[in-house]
Enzyme design. Structure first.
Site, mmCIF file in Angstrom:
data_model
loop_
_atom_site.group_PDB
_atom_site.id
_atom_site.type_symbol
_atom_site.label_atom_id
_atom_site.label_comp_id
_atom_site.label_asym_id
_atom_site.label_seq_id
_atom_site.Cartn_x
_atom_site.Cartn_y
_atom_site.Cartn_z
ATOM 1 N N HIS B 218 0.796 -1.211 0.000
ATOM 2 C CA HIS B 218 0.000 0.000 0.000
ATOM 3 C C HIS B 218 0.833 1.266 0.000
ATOM 4 O O HIS B 218 0.582 2.185 -0.769
ATOM 5 C CB HIS B 218 -1.046 0.061 1.097
ATOM 6 C CG HIS B 218 -2.057 1.102 0.736
ATOM 7 N ND1 HIS B 218 -2.899 0.950 -0.334
ATOM 8 C CD2 HIS B 218 -2.276 2.344 1.194
ATOM 9 C CE1 HIS B 218 -3.612 2.040 -0.500
ATOM 10 N NE2 HIS B 218 -3.263 2.906 0.409
ATOM 11 N N PHE B 370 -7.290 1.481 -9.163
ATOM 12 C CA PHE B 370 -5.882 1.894 -9.098
ATOM 13 C C PHE B 370 -5.407 2.513 -10.399
ATOM 14 O O PHE B 370 -4.461 3.301 -10.393
ATOM 15 C CB PHE B 370 -4.965 0.786 -8.561
ATOM 16 C CG PHE B 370 -4.716 -0.384 -9.456
ATOM 17 C CD1 PHE B 370 -3.901 -0.271 -10.564
ATOM 18 C CD2 PHE B 370 -5.258 -1.629 -9.155
ATOM 19 C CE1 PHE B 370 -3.654 -1.362 -11.387
ATOM 20 C CE2 PHE B 370 -5.018 -2.722 -9.964
ATOM 21 C CZ PHE B 370 -4.211 -2.579 -11.088
ATOM 22 N N HIS B 371 -6.069 2.206 -11.524
ATOM 23 C CA HIS B 371 -5.695 2.928 -12.743
ATOM 24 C C HIS B 371 -6.093 4.406 -12.630
ATOM 25 O O HIS B 371 -5.367 5.275 -13.086
ATOM 26 C CB HIS B 371 -6.325 2.290 -13.980
ATOM 27 C CG HIS B 371 -5.508 1.162 -14.536
ATOM 28 N ND1 HIS B 371 -5.516 -0.096 -14.001
ATOM 29 C CD2 HIS B 371 -4.616 1.113 -15.581
ATOM 30 C CE1 HIS B 371 -4.678 -0.872 -14.678
ATOM 31 N NE2 HIS B 371 -4.119 -0.169 -15.638
#
Lengths: 164, 541
Positions: B218, B370-371
């Site tokens: 993370h 996350f893109h």
């Protein structure tokens, strides 16, 4: 140190929003007894066929004395065994899965059945399926070149139609 | 005028590796959406697809980012501290070490000997050369960490009591963040994957490997994100036509990002069976705490934009938005990045939630999330930083401001067209990490319209990615020269003359991180040595 008055208000608001968010999630987790699969239970993945719980005769669906349902499954490249399971609607179901080889994962759309299957560990999900029908259960973790073709079927039937 | 030739050379070398590999990985992305949509039968190949996804993920996540951040760090340190690079030979050695590691890993990825995806997925086994290459990349970056810490330290010795320039403060925070966060994956690779892949040990504990990777998984996104935030804090306010709203709040945000982002990796393990739910819940609280510095950043950056808009004559509640200097590519990128961060951040609250995550875990929702945050918010700022810095490093003017702005708009549009359908497909149950959907049922049929949108988004992004390379090459090859090669960092509204030591250094905060890390990862790692565990043998893909 200089902190602007508007900025101070935003700081308070930020902490308020963050703690409120955590509070709501915690309250729901306690109220609805939500917990992700976290049983921390080890097993020898190379010898599942010799274990009492995951040998070929033992896997599948069965009814417990208290009326709840217990599903025992094995994940192995590239399938779930048994490939099709049938359970009654609105009935507590305990699903236990172990991997015979590499990492796998399994979930069913529109339910909270979603767990990783990690070699060396048993995954346990406790849930209740609330909609009848037939649903795909996908392998959702890359397990090798046949991963795309690894999936199983979940059939949820009305209580009166459920037979073992 | 101070000469920045040493940091410019180091910066450019790092930047070129970052953007050349980025272009390659972006084209792999285009192949992947085409393959995944299943519209062109000739493209169907699971070997190629998973090899491509592995290379795309490793290049975007480890190569583009690490090299860009190292190059940016050298440039920021040199131009803000007005100092030459500390131990130049060591800095170049670090660069070459990272480059060697990258070449080794790439050779394995492109020959299908490391198709184990970005997170390695033991007990699938890649070639040991891949693991060793990845390790060298990280070890090379640790030399950069040392460089940043030493440069800040020496500057403070020469300027007792003066506030460290904000961009250097944030860069050093990021260097330390990277050091602490990379220890997790480094332990996994050094003590588990390399000896196991070489056959020195027979089995490894997959539960331990995943726990160690989560340590890195993370905080690494904040390592990627901090240069984007730094551009918003230290460059954007001035380019927009105004001043930074608050220097102190920026420092507080960087310290919070440093302290809060490392020990919270268990939200990646919410549905993993080898960690108990109490630990998962504690990590969720930590995960939500990282929203605090992000919300502070949003406030300070938008307030700085308002200062700029009003200084340029903007009136009324929203009139200042129009008068901001949107003509500058970095200001435009900042605005677009904040929009993507807002949408992606809302999605992130779902996957960060202990109780909601099971609805989306391991589905295409996550890929969409996350893109939007990484490829959207973060990488769009990398482009804008490159357009801003390249002329100052090379002394040659940007090839075309108009083309640069068009490229940024295309990236923004392409990213939305790609990721919004992915979020929906995730809610419709589509697993991530699949190359085809051979299920042939109603659920799988409901994905088809979104897969078409995904292909359109991927094509727009591929065009935009090629434009980045053209603009950078075009700039580098120009004959014209620019006179003004000084970096103009934004002034705060309230000048900072004196700072408490806690906001001007990291000694105390490093100790806090160590304590927090032990508290959150100590027992969860120790448990594997107390339980009767069964290791996994290596498997080929």
């Amino acid at each position: 140190m200089h902190i602007d008055a508007t900025e101070k208000k935003w700081i308070y608001l930020t902490f308020l929003m963050t703690f409120a968010g955590i509070g709501v999630l915690a309250a729901y987790a306690i109220k609805d007894n939500i917990y992700p699969p976290s049983n921390v239970e080890t097993i020898d993945s190379a010898a599942l066929h010799l274990s009492d719980e995951f040998n070929e005769d033992a896997i599948g669906v069965r009814r417990e004395k208290d009326g709840s349902i217990r599903v025992t499954m094995v994940a192995a490249r590239y399938g779930f065994f048994p490939q099709g399971i049938t359970v009654p609607v609105d009935t507590p179901v305990k699903i236990r899965i172990a991997s015979a080889d590499v990492l796998h994962g399994i979930h069913t759309v529109d339910t909270n059945f979603n767990t990783m299957v990690v070699p060396g560990y048993v995954s346990e999900v406790n849930t209740t399926f609330k909609k009848t029908g037939t649903f795909p259960m996908f392998c959702n973790e890359y397990c090798g070149l046949g991963h795309d073709f690894m999936w199983a079927r979940l059939t949820v039937v009305p209580k009166e139609k459920f037979k073992l | 005028m101070q000469s920045y030739s040493d940091v410019a050379k180091l910066g450019l070398a790092n930047f070129w590796i970052a953007f050349l590999t980025f272009t390659l990985a972006a084209l792999l992305g285009l192949y992947q959406v085409l393959e995944r949509a299943g519209m062109i039968p000739q493209f169907e190949s699971v070997e190629l697809y998973f090899g491509s996804v592995s290379a795309h993920g490793v290049i975007m996540g480890f190569v583009l980012t690490t090299f860009f951040i190292m190059g940016f760090g050298y440039w920021a340190a040199g131009t803000s501290l007005k100092m030459p690079v500390w131990n130049k030979g060591l800095a170049w050695f670090g660069f070459l070490l990272s480059l060697t590691g990258t070449v080794m890993a790439a050779a394995m990825l492109f020959t299908g000997q490391a198709s184990v995806l970005y997170t390695f997925y033991p007990p699938l086994k890649a070639s040991p050369v891949f693991y060793i290459g990845a390790t060298l990349l990280v070890v090379g970056s640790w030399i950069w960490v040392l460089e940043m810490v030493m440069m800040m330290h020496r500057w403070k010795q020469a300027h007792p009591g003066e506030p460290v320039p904000l961009i250097m403060f944030g860069t050093t925070a990021n260097a330390l963040l990277w050091f602490f966060t990379s220890l997790g994956v480094a332990s996994e690779v050094l003590f588990q994957l390399i000896p196991w892949s070489l056959g020195w040990i027979e089995t490894i504990d997959v539960g331990l490997a995943r726990t160690l990777f989560s340590w890195t998984l993370h905080a690494i996104v904040y390592f990627w994100l901090i240069p984007a935030y730094l551009a918003m804090y230290t460059l954007l306010p001035k380019l927009a036509g105004g001043k930074l709203f608050s220097d102190e709040m920026a420092r507080i945000s960087f310290i919070m990002l440093l302290v809060f982002s490392v020990p919270i990796g268990f939200h990646h393990l919410y549905v993993d069976p080898m960690q108990a739910d109490g630990w998962k819940f504690l990590h969720m609280i930590g995960t939500f705490m990282v929203a605090v510095p992000t919300l502070f950043t949003g406030f300070t950056v938008i307030a700085s934009m308002e200062v700029a808009g009003r200084m340029r004559g903007g009136k009324g509640l929203f009139g200042w938005i129009k008068t901001i200097n949107w003509d500058d590519p970095l200001v435009l990128a900042g605005g677009l990045a904040l929009l993507m961060l807002t949408i992606g951040g809302w999605g992130g609250l779902v996957n960060a939630s202990y109780s909601m995550d099971v609805m989306v875990h391991n589905t295409q929702w996550i890929t969409g999330h996350f893109h939007l945050i990484f490829a959207g918010t973060t990488v769009i700022m990398y482009f804008a930083l490159a357009y801003h810095i390249w002329p100052k490093m090379t002394g040659r003017p940007l090839m075309s401001k108009g083309l640069a702005k068009l490229q940024l708009w295309l990236w923004f549009i392409g990213m939305l067209v790609l990721t919004l359908p992915w979020h929906i497909m995730g809610l419709l149950g589509q697993p991530r990490r699949i190359s085809v959907a051979p299920y042939g049922n109603e659920v799988a049929k409901s994905w088809i319209p979104y897969e078409i949108a995904m292909v359109v988004g991927g094509a727009i992004l591929a065009v935009s990615a090629l434009m980045v390379l053209i603009i950078l090459l075009g700039t580098h090859l120009r004959r014209a020269t620019v006179e003004d090669r000084e970096m103009a960092y934004a002034e705060p509204v309230e000048p900072v003359l004196r700072l408490p030591a806690l906001l001007n250094g990291f000694g105390f905060w490093a100790a806090v991180i160590v304590v927090y890390l032990i508290a959150s990862y100590g027992y969860p790692i120790l448990q594997f040595f107390l339980m009767d565990t069964h290791g996994a043998f290596p498997w080929s893909i």
